[in-house]
Write an enzyme that holds these catalytic residues in place. Structure first.
Site, PDB file in Angstrom:
ATOM      1  N   SER A  45      14.982 148.053  40.521  1.00  0.00           N
ATOM      2  CA  SER A  45      14.317 149.355  40.488  1.00  0.00           C
ATOM      3  C   SER A  45      14.044 149.886  41.891  1.00  0.00           C
ATOM      4  O   SER A  45      13.435 150.936  42.042  1.00  0.00           O
ATOM      5  CB  SER A  45      12.994 149.234  39.719  1.00  0.00           C
ATOM      6  OG  SER A  45      12.092 148.411  40.419  1.00  0.00           O
ATOM      7  N   THR A 175       9.295 150.489  40.598  1.00  0.00           N
ATOM      8  CA  THR A 175       9.054 151.021  41.944  1.00  0.00           C
ATOM      9  C   THR A 175       8.257 149.964  42.675  1.00  0.00           C
ATOM     10  O   THR A 175       7.558 149.180  42.035  1.00  0.00           O
ATOM     11  CB  THR A 175       8.194 152.313  41.829  1.00  0.00           C
ATOM     12  OG1 THR A 175       8.934 153.315  41.155  1.00  0.00           O
ATOM     13  CG2 THR A 175       7.755 152.840  43.171  1.00  0.00           C
ATOM     14  N   THR A 193      11.782 153.431  45.573  1.00  0.00           N
ATOM     15  CA  THR A 193      12.317 153.265  44.211  1.00  0.00           C
ATOM     16  C   THR A 193      13.751 153.764  44.117  1.00  0.00           C
ATOM     17  O   THR A 193      14.187 154.590  44.926  1.00  0.00           O
ATOM     18  CB  THR A 193      11.448 154.069  43.207  1.00  0.00           C
ATOM     19  OG1 THR A 193      11.833 153.743  41.868  1.00  0.00           O
ATOM     20  CG2 THR A 193      11.608 155.561  43.391  1.00  0.00           C
ATOM     21  N   ARG A 203      17.636 164.141  40.051  1.00  0.00           N
ATOM     22  CA  ARG A 203      16.235 164.002  39.630  1.00  0.00           C
ATOM     23  C   ARG A 203      15.425 163.262  40.708  1.00  0.00           C
ATOM     24  O   ARG A 203      15.842 162.243  41.228  1.00  0.00           O
ATOM     25  CB  ARG A 203      16.178 163.226  38.316  1.00  0.00           C
ATOM     26  CG  ARG A 203      14.759 162.952  37.795  1.00  0.00           C
ATOM     27  CD  ARG A 203      14.239 161.617  38.242  1.00  0.00           C
ATOM     28  NE  ARG A 203      12.919 161.321  37.679  1.00  0.00           N
ATOM     29  CZ  ARG A 203      12.189 160.258  38.016  1.00  0.00           C
ATOM     30  NH1 ARG A 203      12.648 159.398  38.892  1.00  0.00           N
ATOM     31  NH2 ARG A 203      11.008 160.060  37.483  1.00  0.00           N
ATOM     32  N   THR A 226       3.354 153.686  40.127  1.00  0.00           N
ATOM     33  CA  THR A 226       4.640 153.383  39.517  1.00  0.00           C
ATOM     34  C   THR A 226       4.544 153.891  38.075  1.00  0.00           C
ATOM     35  O   THR A 226       3.458 154.092  37.557  1.00  0.00           O
ATOM     36  CB  THR A 226       4.950 151.877  39.488  1.00  0.00           C
ATOM     37  OG1 THR A 226       4.034 151.231  38.608  1.00  0.00           O
ATOM     38  CG2 THR A 226       4.851 151.248  40.863  1.00  0.00           C
ATOM     39  N   GLY A 227       5.696 154.058  37.461  1.00  0.00           N
ATOM     40  CA  GLY A 227       5.690 154.541  36.085  1.00  0.00           C
ATOM     41  C   GLY A 227       6.427 155.855  35.996  1.00  0.00           C
ATOM     42  O   GLY A 227       7.247 156.181  36.853  1.00  0.00           O
TER      43      GLY A 227
HETATM   44  N1  ASP Z   1       7.832 156.181  39.460  1.00  0.00           N
HETATM   45  C1  ASP Z   1       9.255 155.966  39.472  1.00  0.00           C
HETATM   46  C2  ASP Z   1       9.945 157.269  39.240  1.00  0.00           C
HETATM   47  O1  ASP Z   1       9.496 158.031  38.412  1.00  0.00           O
HETATM   48  C3  ASP Z   1       9.758 154.991  38.476  1.00  0.00           C
HETATM   49  C4  ASP Z   1       8.896 153.833  38.139  1.00  0.00           C
HETATM   50  O2  ASP Z   1       7.975 153.506  38.860  1.00  0.00           O
HETATM   51  O3  ASP Z   1       9.094 153.193  37.081  1.00  0.00           O
HETATM   52  O4  ASP Z   1      10.967 157.492  39.843  1.00  0.00           O
END
Ligand code: ASP
Length: 343
Positions: A45, A175, A193, A203, A226-227
């Site tokens: 990731s 991330t 990330t 994106r 993260t997320g």
């Molecule tokens: N926050 C990251 C993104 O939206 C992805 C992740 O942390 O899972 O690119």
């Protein structure tokens, strides 16, 4: 001196702490810690060998923030350079009047400042996972063709719905977050990330958006996320948390409020969110919208890092009405099935 990080930062946190002990700054520690994760081929990731976008291209996002002057640098959609965090730091330190560079401009800048470039950013293992995912939703690249029934995915292919099918942030996102306080009491924060796997080309998530996925201010504290980045962008999560600190809330309450802001978001796409944060006194927290998350911490006097459970603020997930990830009967799937194959 103290470092907190998302749990996938374990591979870099000791090096980061040694940097602080050797007199390095919080910015140095954050950069060094994150570089170790970016170079880790087992981490899909972040950086090298991350999951690519739906076209099979790895596009990296990263940002770094210096809480002593509220300076920051960020890159988005960076291709061919594994150490996105170092390029982000160069954006901040090259005295450009800019904070965020994206795509071809970010790559031009990376070349100009002599950032390390790698010809191969993906292993065959990850390309195979990508091909499988494409095949599962009925699309493929010529190199991945398995049968003539599966049409080729080209730059002209309709992708609006395909991305909703192929992108599954519950399983293939991630991330790395690092926040450090150095011996001078300066705070720095960094995020890097490869974003969601199979994302729509171009994106950009929250990681390179200062105020969304990353924010640091020596006077109050710092936060990284993260997320599902779209949520942190919409709620301005990292900056909100630090602003709640400025308004006088204790850290735990500021962090909960930032998560509750995310829970209040409307719309069809709500996924998982996590944050880590610390205040200027060195208190720290980790929060998550789903049980089971952890984060890591290492103080200057600790031999190794400690893993801590994140507090849960539940955020019910929603995913595109009835058209959730993994459902194959969408219009896009049917259209693709109907397209003549070529090549
Ligand atoms: N926050 C990251 C993104 O939206 C992805 C992740 O942390 O899972 O690119």
């Amino acid at each position: 001196m103290l470092i907190i990080a998302s749990s996938n930062g374990a591979i870099g946190i000791d090096r980061a702490l040694q940097t602080l002990k050797a007199g390095g700054s919080a910015l140095d520690a954050v950069e060094i810690g994150i570089r170790a994760v970016e170079a880790n081929p087992a981490e899909h990731s972040v950086g090298y060998n991350g999951y690519p976008n739906i076209m099979g291209e790895l596009e990296l996002d990263a940002s770094i923030m210096d809480g002593s002057a509220l300076n920051s640098g960020a890159v988005a959609l960076l291709r061919g350079f594994p150490y996105a965090i170092s390029v982000a730091r160069q954006v901040m330190e090259r005295k450009l009047p800019h904070v965020l560079l994206a795509g071809a401009g970010a790559e031009r800048f990376a070349r100009e400042v002599g950032a390390e470039a790698w010809d191969e950013m993906l292993t065959e293992e990850i390309r195979a996972v990508w091909r499988e995912r494409l095949a599962a939703v009925g699309a493929t690249q010529s190199a991945a063709r398995r049968s003539d029934d599966i049409p080729e995915l080209t730059d002209e292919s309709p992708m609006l719905d395909l991305v909703k099918l192929a992108t599954d942030p519950e399983r293939v996102a991630g991330t790395v977050n690092f926040i450090a306080i150095d011996s001078a009491g300066d705070i720095a924060s960094g995020v890097s990330t490869s974003g969601w796997a199979w994302k729509y080309p171009g994106r950009i998530g929250d990681s390179p958006i200062i105020g969304a996925g990353n924010y640091a201010d020596n006077r109050y504290g710092a936060c990284c996320c993260t997320g599902m980045g779209e949520m942190a962008i919409r709620a301005g999560t990292a900056r909100s948390l630090v602003l709640y600190l400025k308004m006088g809330m204790p850290l735990a309450e500021a962090a909960r409020q930032a998560m509750l802001d995310l829970r209040d978001l409307g719309g069809d796409y709500i996924g998982g969110m996590n944050l880590i944060a610390l205040d200027s006194a060195g208190e720290h927290v980790g929060l998550t919208s789903r049980a089971g998350g952890s984060y890591i911490v290492q103080h200057v006097d600790m031999e190794t890092h400690q893993m801590l459970e994140r507090e849960v603020v539940a955020i019910p997930a929603r995913w595109g009405g009835n058209d959730g990830p993994g459902m194959l009967e969408s219009t896009a799937f049917k259209n693709l099935k109907g397209r003549p194959s070529s090549g």
